[in-house]
Design a protein around this motif. Sequence first.
Motif, short mmCIF file in Angstrom:
data_model
loop_
_atom_site.label_atom_id
_atom_site.label_comp_id
_atom_site.label_asym_id
_atom_site.label_seq_id
_atom_site.Cartn_x
_atom_site.Cartn_y
_atom_site.Cartn_z
N THR A 42 0.88 -1.17 0.00
CA THR A 42 0.00 0.00 0.00
C THR A 42 0.91 1.21 0.00
N ARG A 43 0.67 2.12 -0.92
CA ARG A 43 1.51 3.32 -1.05
C ARG A 43 0.64 4.55 -0.91
N VAL A 44 0.99 5.44 0.01
CA VAL A 44 0.30 6.71 0.19
C VAL A 44 1.11 7.75 -0.56
N VAL A 45 0.44 8.48 -1.47
CA VAL A 45 1.14 9.44 -2.34
C VAL A 45 0.51 10.82 -2.29
N SER A 46 1.26 11.80 -2.75
CA SER A 46 0.81 13.19 -2.84
C SER A 46 0.01 13.39 -4.12
N ASP A 47 -0.73 14.49 -4.18
CA ASP A 47 -1.42 14.87 -5.40
C ASP A 47 -1.23 16.37 -5.58
N PRO A 48 -0.37 16.76 -6.54
CA PRO A 48 0.23 15.92 -7.57
C PRO A 48 1.40 15.10 -7.02
N LEU A 49 1.77 14.08 -7.77
CA LEU A 49 2.89 13.22 -7.38
C LEU A 49 4.19 14.00 -7.37
N THR A 50 5.07 13.65 -6.42
CA THR A 50 6.43 14.18 -6.47
C THR A 50 7.20 13.39 -7.52
N ASP A 51 8.36 13.89 -7.93
CA ASP A 51 9.19 13.15 -8.89
C ASP A 51 9.54 11.77 -8.34
N TYR A 52 9.86 11.72 -7.04
CA TYR A 52 10.22 10.45 -6.42
C TYR A 52 9.04 9.48 -6.46
N GLU A 53 7.84 9.94 -6.13
CA GLU A 53 6.67 9.06 -6.16
C GLU A 53 6.39 8.57 -7.57
N ARG A 54 6.51 9.44 -8.56
CA ARG A 54 6.29 9.07 -9.96
C ARG A 54 7.27 7.97 -10.37
N TRP A 55 8.54 8.15 -10.00
CA TRP A 55 9.55 7.15 -10.30
C TRP A 55 9.21 5.83 -9.60
N GLU A 56 8.87 5.94 -8.31
CA GLU A 56 8.61 4.74 -7.53
C GLU A 56 7.41 3.95 -8.06
N LEU A 57 6.34 4.63 -8.46
CA LEU A 57 5.19 3.92 -9.02
C LEU A 57 5.57 3.15 -10.27
N GLY A 58 6.47 3.70 -11.06
CA GLY A 58 6.95 3.00 -12.25
C GLY A 58 7.66 1.71 -11.93
N THR A 59 8.29 1.65 -10.76
CA THR A 59 9.00 0.42 -10.37
C THR A 59 8.04 -0.66 -9.89
N TYR A 60 6.80 -0.30 -9.57
CA TYR A 60 5.83 -1.27 -9.05
C TYR A 60 5.23 -2.15 -10.12
N ILE A 61 5.26 -1.71 -11.35
CA ILE A 61 4.58 -2.44 -12.42
C ILE A 61 5.09 -3.87 -12.54
N GLU A 62 6.38 -4.05 -12.44
CA GLU A 62 6.94 -5.40 -12.55
C GLU A 62 6.49 -6.29 -11.40
N GLY A 63 6.43 -5.75 -10.19
CA GLY A 63 5.96 -6.53 -9.05
C GLY A 63 4.54 -7.02 -9.26
N GLN A 64 3.72 -6.17 -9.84
CA GLN A 64 2.34 -6.54 -10.10
C GLN A 64 2.26 -7.70 -11.09
N THR A 65 3.19 -7.76 -12.03
CA THR A 65 3.15 -8.84 -13.02
C THR A 65 3.46 -10.20 -12.41
N VAL A 66 4.07 -10.21 -11.22
CA VAL A 66 4.33 -11.48 -10.54
C VAL A 66 3.43 -11.62 -9.31
N SER A 67 2.20 -11.08 -9.42
CA SER A 67 1.10 -11.28 -8.47
C SER A 67 1.16 -10.44 -7.20
N GLU A 68 1.99 -9.41 -7.16
CA GLU A 68 1.96 -8.53 -6.00
C GLU A 68 0.71 -7.66 -6.07
N ARG A 69 -0.01 -7.56 -4.97
CA ARG A 69 -1.22 -6.72 -4.90
C ARG A 69 -0.78 -5.33 -4.49
#
Length: 170
Positions: A66-93
């Motif tokens: 579970t990730r709590v983020v700002s709105d708008p996203l910070t550069d760090y949050e934007r980068w970090e969300l991009g790293t989550y996509i691969e985890g999701q492909t191997v069944s991470e919720r």
Amino acid sequence: MVAHLDRVRVGSSAHRRRRRDRGPKPRRSGRSAPAIRSPQRSVRTLPWLARVARSSVMDGKRWARTRVVSDPLTDYERWELGTYIEGQTVSERIRIALRRDVEEVGPDFRLFDAGQADAVAVVMEYDAERRWLGAEKATAHDAVAELLALRDRVDAATVSLNEFLAGRRG
């Protein structure tokens, strides 16, 4: 203090909750640390990580974040969300909550085998410069139950990573 999280045994489930909106403060060079770039830890490039992903799926282990983020996203949050996509492909919720939609969310933490008699919580500690100092391991039932309740409260305000990336932000 837990120096390495890989020393924590995962029986059937692991959950990670993050709230930080930035990585470590910029170094003197002006660059953020770590540099924002593509993730290097990948199931495509690290055979041991691919083995963990395969065995987790085969053994029925559940990984959640579970990730709590700002709105708008910070550069760090934007980068970090991009790293989550691969985890999701191997069944991470992966669930995302906007900071404005949740009350105080407490520390960053991980829960292992929540709801089980041998559940463990690991609470992350950072310094004023947002550098990771280490983590405290908690096994006391009350401490784990408090973090589990916090996780559930924050999760009630989340959407899936796919919904968030598609623009449904609460």
